[in-house]
Design a protein around this motif. Structure first.
Motif, PDB file in Angstrom:
ATOM      1  N   ILE A  20       0.849  -1.209   0.000  1.00 50.96           N
ATOM      2  CA  ILE A  20       0.000   0.000   0.000  1.00 50.96           C
ATOM      3  C   ILE A  20       0.878   1.249   0.000  1.00 50.96           C
ATOM      4  N   ILE A  21       1.914   1.224   0.862  1.00 56.04           N
ATOM      5  CA  ILE A  21       2.809   2.394   0.948  1.00 56.04           C
ATOM      6  C   ILE A  21       3.443   2.670  -0.411  1.00 56.04           C
ATOM      7  N   VAL A  22       3.897   1.593  -1.066  1.00 52.38           N
ATOM      8  CA  VAL A  22       4.596   1.757  -2.351  1.00 52.38           C
ATOM      9  C   VAL A  22       3.655   2.304  -3.420  1.00 52.38           C
ATOM     10  N   VAL A  24       0.516   3.647  -3.183  1.00 54.04           N
ATOM     11  CA  VAL A  24      -0.086   4.957  -2.861  1.00 54.04           C
ATOM     12  C   VAL A  24       0.979   6.050  -2.898  1.00 54.04           C
ATOM     13  N   GLY A  25       2.152   5.757  -2.318  1.00 51.52           N
ATOM     14  CA  GLY A  25       3.231   6.745  -2.285  1.00 51.52           C
ATOM     15  C   GLY A  25       3.648   7.181  -3.674  1.00 51.52           C
ATOM     16  N   TYR A  26       3.850   6.217  -4.547  1.00 51.04           N
ATOM     17  CA  TYR A  26       4.285   6.541  -5.912  1.00 51.04           C
ATOM     18  C   TYR A  26       3.204   7.340  -6.652  1.00 51.04           C
ATOM     19  N   ILE A  28       1.005   9.302  -5.278  1.00 47.00           N
ATOM     20  CA  ILE A  28       0.927  10.676  -4.734  1.00 47.00           C
ATOM     21  C   ILE A  28       2.047  11.543  -5.313  1.00 47.00           C
ATOM     22  N   VAL A  29       3.258  10.959  -5.458  1.00 46.69           N
ATOM     23  CA  VAL A  29       4.369  11.718  -6.061  1.00 46.69           C
ATOM     24  C   VAL A  29       3.975  12.148  -7.478  1.00 46.69           C
ATOM     25  N   PHE A  30       3.389  11.204  -8.211  1.00 43.32           N
ATOM     26  CA  PHE A  30       2.929  11.502  -9.572  1.00 43.32           C
ATOM     27  C   PHE A  30       1.862  12.587  -9.556  1.00 43.32           C
TER      28      PHE A  30
ATOM     29  N   ALA B 172       8.881  12.674 -11.543  1.00 42.99           N
ATOM     30  CA  ALA B 172       8.082  11.756 -10.718  1.00 42.99           C
ATOM     31  C   ALA B 172       8.400  10.320 -11.059  1.00 42.99           C
ATOM     32  N   PHE B 179      10.834   3.661  -4.085  1.00 43.85           N
ATOM     33  CA  PHE B 179       9.819   2.721  -3.615  1.00 43.85           C
ATOM     34  C   PHE B 179      10.226   1.263  -3.835  1.00 43.85           C
ATOM     35  N   ILE B 441       5.822  11.462   2.221  1.00 41.07           N
ATOM     36  CA  ILE B 441       4.850  10.361   2.239  1.00 41.07           C
ATOM     37  C   ILE B 441       5.364   9.221   3.127  1.00 41.07           C
TER      38      ILE B 441
END
Lengths: 120, 447
Positions: A20-22, A24-26, A28-30, B172, B179, B441
């Motif tokens: 989820i972190i990976v 969702v995190g990616y 959000i960066v986008f 990005a 990640f 994040i």
């Protein structure tokens, strides 16, 4: 979405929380940079064009093509260089003084040729 | 006379080598034994003997406290690493502004001195009350990185980004390294906060890496299972800065591997001229948007955009000048020195550090590949002079401005008249924003 999370977790061999972190995190960066892109690609030019049209309307005229088009930095640099070269080549005022200025040195024993030569 | 000096020199070197590899514990034991014997003898010892004993005891104590006596293999290895950093900076000009302070910091942090559990000489960086410990506070509490970002903001010209904003997305895409490395670190058995701190190496941004590791892997936080998180600030910072210095070595092979010669020759549209109003509005809008999306990255992005407002507003020239020169120089010195000194052999020379270095290298490569491949994907949908030279994608890893410079050099190798520097600066600076958002994040998930 759930499939993506399961797939990410399965590939990396980690739990769902990490997946989820990976994901969702990616995303959000986008999202952050895509929003910035959209604002500066579409919203800002629209804002500037509106400003331009409003000014033209205030002055009671229509915008011509040269005002609408965007100049590249290269074009600006070329115009600036041409102007610089043009003004640099203009010789409208000359001093007309062509004599050679004589430089006289005051005598000192420290720079005297006589004292620098070996007197044999 | 010459022979005498050589013999004395050889004896001196041999004595140093011999003492350096003997465990200092043996010396400590011998001191304790001597003290016990003295206490047994008590008042029986004659005055003359006491004087003799006092002199020899003093000398032994001096020897026990000297660096030669306390040197271990770890210290010597780290001193060599420090010297190697200084050599790289001077000889090959690899990020000298960073590697000289870090290299010297490694030397300072690894000078051996007497250490016993209950004795605090206030010398080492981890000893409370020492000067280095006070300076290290700025790293531990994440004070220095935002100040570096302030200077960075006051230095950066975002006009290339404003003239071609679609290249921002490459910044990005390159954050994939963060990640994927996070997953890799988890798979290798690191705790989630430690894995997050390791992953950020892929952001290729030293201050961001230090900021996140000081929050997540600081040796202070308690994990959910009751154990204390490892202190990985030193290895992470050293790995991040080492790979940033090695950008000209790491990136070109990946660029060549993932692009064809035809792609490397693609010419891009020259960037348009950007108005002053746009330049002023960018940091304000950028600050509001990114901070609302990821508030945890506010210390970094807030300072970055604040520095840029100082620069672009045109009315705070003195402040901008200070932020981008004197202030950023002072912080760079303090940050480099303390990060270098934090690599004390007993903390740094662990299997974890080795893993961090491997993961860091993988992270850098993945980030480079991510940017390149995303540029190729974008090209599928673009036509004519709107197409992107995929090399530009490699600059999406932050490492400002080295990554952009590498892109320029590789572009010139393919076509000596094709200058990509200005185009590469867009993903480069957006990579800084992207990695700071990613750090925010990770901090909000794992902090």
């Amino acid at each position: 979405m759930n499939t993506v999370l399961m797939l990410t977790g399965a590939i990396a061999g980690v739990d769902k929380q990490a997946a989820i972190i990976v994901v969702v995190g990616y995303l959000i960066v986008f999202l952050a940079l895509v929003i910035l892109y959209l604002v500066f690609r579409y919203v800002m030019p629209l804002f500037f064009k509106l400003k331009l049209y409003r000014r033209a309307a205030r002055e009671g005229r229509h915008l011509d093509d040269s005002e609408k088009q965007e100049l590249t930095g290269e074009v600006n640099a070329a115009i600036a260089t041409a102007l610089y070269l043009y003004f640099d080549e203009i010789h409208d005022i000359e001093s007309n003084v062509i004599t050679i200025r004589k430089i006289s040195k005051s005598y000192s024993p420290w720079n005297s040729k006589l004292y620098n030569m070996r007197n044999l | 006379m010459r022979r005498f000096i050589i013999v004395i020199g050889v004896l001196f070197i041999l004595s140093i080598t011999w003492t350096a590899f003997i465990k200092p514990d043996r010396e400590k034991d011998s001191i304790r034994k001597t003290e016990n014997i003295e206490s047994v003898k008590g008042n029986v010892i004659l005055k003359q003997d006491v004087e003799k004993e006092g002199v020899s005891k003093g000398l032994r104590k001096f020897w026990a406290y000297s660096g030669f006596r306390n040197a271990t293999k770890g210290h010597l290895i780290m001193l060599l690493v420090g010297l190697f950093f200084i050599f790289l900076a001077i000889k090959y000009d690899y990020e000298p502004l960073l590697l000289i302070p870090i290299g010297t910091g490694i030397l300072i942090g690894n000078i051996p001195f007497y250490q016993d559990g209950d004795i605090n000489l206030q010398l080492g960086i981890y000893e409370a009350g020492s000067v280095m410990n006070y300076l290290y506070f700025g790293v531990l509490k994440g004070v220095y990185p935002p100040l570096i970002f302030l200077g960075l903001g006051a230095m950066t010209d975002f006009s290339s980004l404003l003239s071609n904003p679609r290249l921002m997305i490459l910044g990005a895409a390159a954050q994939i390294g963060i990640f994927v490395t996070f997953l890799g670190a988890l798979a290798l058995g690191f705790a989630p906060p430690e894995a997050g701190a390791i992953g950020i190496i892929g952001g290729a941004d030293g201050p961001t890496a230090i900021f996140l590791s000081s929050r997540l892997a600081n040796g202070v936080n308690i994990l959910s299972d009751g154990t204390t998180v490892k202190n990985l600030i030193g290895p992470i910072a050293i790995a991040a800065y080492s790979y940033m210095a090695l950008v000209p070595v790491i990136q070109p092979p990946i660029m060549k591997l993932l692009t064809s010669k035809k792609e490397r020759k693609i010419r891009m549209k020259p960037p348009r001229a950007v108005s002053k109003t746009e330049k002023i509005l960018f940091p304000i809008i950028g600050l509001l948007l990114t901070a609302f999306i990821s508030p945890s990255s506010l210390p970094l992005l807030g300072m970055l955009f604040f520095g840029n407002i100082l620069k672009e507003s045109g009315v705070t020239k003195r402040l901008a000048e200070t932020a981008r020169t004197s202030m950023v120089d002072i912080i760079t010195i303090l940050l480099g020195l303390t990060v270098g000194a934090s690599t004390q052999a007993d903390v740094f020379l662990t299997p974890d550090s080795l893993l961090i270095f491997v993961l860091g290298a993988v992270s850098f490569m993945l980030a480079t590949a991510g940017g390149l491949l995303f540029a190729k994907i974008m090209n599928i949908f673009l036509r004519g002079d709107n197409r992107i030279n995929p090399l530009v994608g490699a600059a999406g890893v932050s490492a400002v401005p080295d990554a952009a410079r590498v892109v320029q050099n590789e572009g010139l190798k393919a076509d000596p008249t094709n200058h990509l520097l200005m185009h590469a600066m867009t993903p480069n600076v957006s990579g800084v924003i992207g990695s700071a958002v990613a750090a925010g994040i990770l901090l909000s998930f794992l902090g």
